[in-house]
Design a protein around this motif. Structure first.
Motif, mmCIF file in Angstrom:
data_model
loop_
_atom_site.group_PDB
_atom_site.id
_atom_site.type_symbol
_atom_site.label_atom_id
_atom_site.label_comp_id
_atom_site.label_asym_id
_atom_site.label_seq_id
_atom_site.Cartn_x
_atom_site.Cartn_y
_atom_site.Cartn_z
ATOM 1 N N GLY A 288 0.761 -1.196 -0.025
ATOM 2 C CA GLY A 288 -0.077 -0.108 0.001
ATOM 3 C C GLY A 288 0.570 1.278 0.122
ATOM 4 O O GLY A 288 2.065 1.190 0.275
ATOM 5 N N THR B 214 -0.603 2.097 3.427
ATOM 6 C CA THR B 214 -2.015 2.260 3.524
ATOM 7 C C THR B 214 -2.814 0.840 3.167
ATOM 8 O O THR B 214 -2.474 0.323 2.248
ATOM 9 N N GLN B 215 -3.787 0.549 4.121
ATOM 10 C CA GLN B 215 -4.412 -0.810 3.896
ATOM 11 C C GLN B 215 -5.225 -0.774 2.644
ATOM 12 O O GLN B 215 -5.900 0.353 2.422
ATOM 13 N N ARG B 216 -5.710 -1.935 1.847
ATOM 14 C CA ARG B 216 -6.405 -1.759 0.861
ATOM 15 C C ARG B 216 -7.067 -3.197 0.917
ATOM 16 O O ARG B 216 -6.624 -4.094 1.279
ATOM 17 N N ASP C 167 -0.297 -5.146 3.259
ATOM 18 C CA ASP C 167 -1.332 -4.089 3.591
ATOM 19 C C ASP C 167 -2.647 -4.324 3.098
ATOM 20 O O ASP C 167 -3.229 -3.303 2.532
#
Length: 331
Positions: A156, A178-180, A323
């Motif tokens: 991410g 950033t998580q996705r 992520d």
């Protein structure tokens, strides 16, 4: 209707025997997908080392007739290593409790020894999928799988890879991005990177939630229709909403839901792409009972202990989709 006057009830009795089943139901899962898949070996030191090498990239190779030879420099292989980690489970039971009759015998030495052995095996799986870098010294720790992989990676935004540091001789933990949500595009991206770098991915270890997301890939417009043959005369109709293998442009992999990866959000956020030929678990001391625990009181003591490390033969044979939302659609 109430009981007649002077009816003697069980609530008044003092001699009724208790009933406690001798069967103990243990639901905690014992599976350890990655540890079970990889080869087991032996090491003879707390810091086993190995070397990795790569072929030169393909290049245009055209020489002149009668040309004099020239000799290129040899690139030495990289020397790598990991540290062994001591893992232990223990218990203590009074001598009286060991000898009295007990339903299920769950508080006896034999049962505890079996239970602690299974727990220790699951702790090995946890250490493999954790995100801890290797640590030298008296309290040693082996670098987990995620701290080795730096080549075939999808992360991410803002995340950074770990990897083996040849200067320190230790692995480096990656940093979260950033998580996705897990998608087919992410999966294809990691598999393509692996293919181009020589990996032969055969397995993917994911959290149970990520496995449930993977199953939805079969509804993707670019995936061949999912069909299921039903024998004639069947009385029941079955909804088929699962898949275990993915055959994509760059190979076929089996998707393993790993319950250990559901232990925390930190473990669940990674999907590991594995060529199991590139991994080995080396035991300095196999999981065993310590027979030399001193008896110092009116109690029975027990210790199950093991010491080993993860050997990553070449991280280019591995990959990670990091992520990810691994526990729920938003965590």
């Amino acid at each position: 209707m109430a009981a007649l006057a002077n009816t003697f009830l069980t609530t008044q009795a003092v001699g009724n025997r208790e009933e406690l089943s001798d069967v103990v139901s243990r639901i905690t899962p014992e599976d350890t997908p990655i540890y079970s898949l990889i080869e087991k070996g032996k090491c003879v030191s707390v810091h086993p080392e190995w070397e990795t090498d790569d072929l030169a990239a393909p290049a245009e190779n055209i020489k002149t007739e009668g040309d004099e030879y020239s000799f290129g420099a040899i690139t030495p292989p990289e020397r790598m290593g990991n540290y062994t980690q001591i893992m232990r489970k223990d218990w203590i039971i009074s001598a009286t409790q060991e000898i009295v009759s007990e339903a299920g015998n769950v508080q006896k030495r034999k049962y505890q020894k079996l239970k602690k052995g299974v727990e220790l095996r699951k702790d090995v799986e946890f250490a493999i999928v954790d995100t801890n870098a290797s640590v030298a010294g008296a309290t040693r720790e082996f670098g987990s799988l995620n701290t080795w992989i730096k080549t075939n990676v999808s992360r991410g935004a803002g995340g950074a890879n770990g990897g083996f540091n040849t200067s320190t001789g230790l692995t480096v933990a990656p940093t979260n991005g950033t998580q996705r949500a897990f998608t087919k595009a992410i999966m294809d991206n990691v598999m393509q990177q692996g293919f181009q770098n020589g990996a032969n991915f055969r397995h993917v270890s994911v959290s149970p939630h990520v496995k449930s997301v993977f199953v939805t890939f079969m509804s993707d417009a670019n995936v061949a229709p999912f069909r299921y043959a039903v024998s004639k005369g069947g009385e029941r109709n079955t909804i088929i909403a699962t898949a275990d293998y993915y055959e994509g442009p760059f190979g076929t992999v089996m998707i393993h839901p790993n319950r250990v990866q559901a232990a925390s959000a930190g473990l669940a956020r990674n999907a590991f792409f594995l060529d199991t030929d590139m991994l080995e678990f080396l035991w300095l001391r196999k999981i065993q009972e310590d027979k030399d625990v001193a008896k110092t009181g009116d109690a029975d003591k027990g210790v199950i202990i093991g010491e080993g490390t993860l050997k990553v033969k070449n991280e280019k044979g591995l990959g990670v989709a990091a992520d990810l939302f691994g526990l729920t659609a938003a965590s």
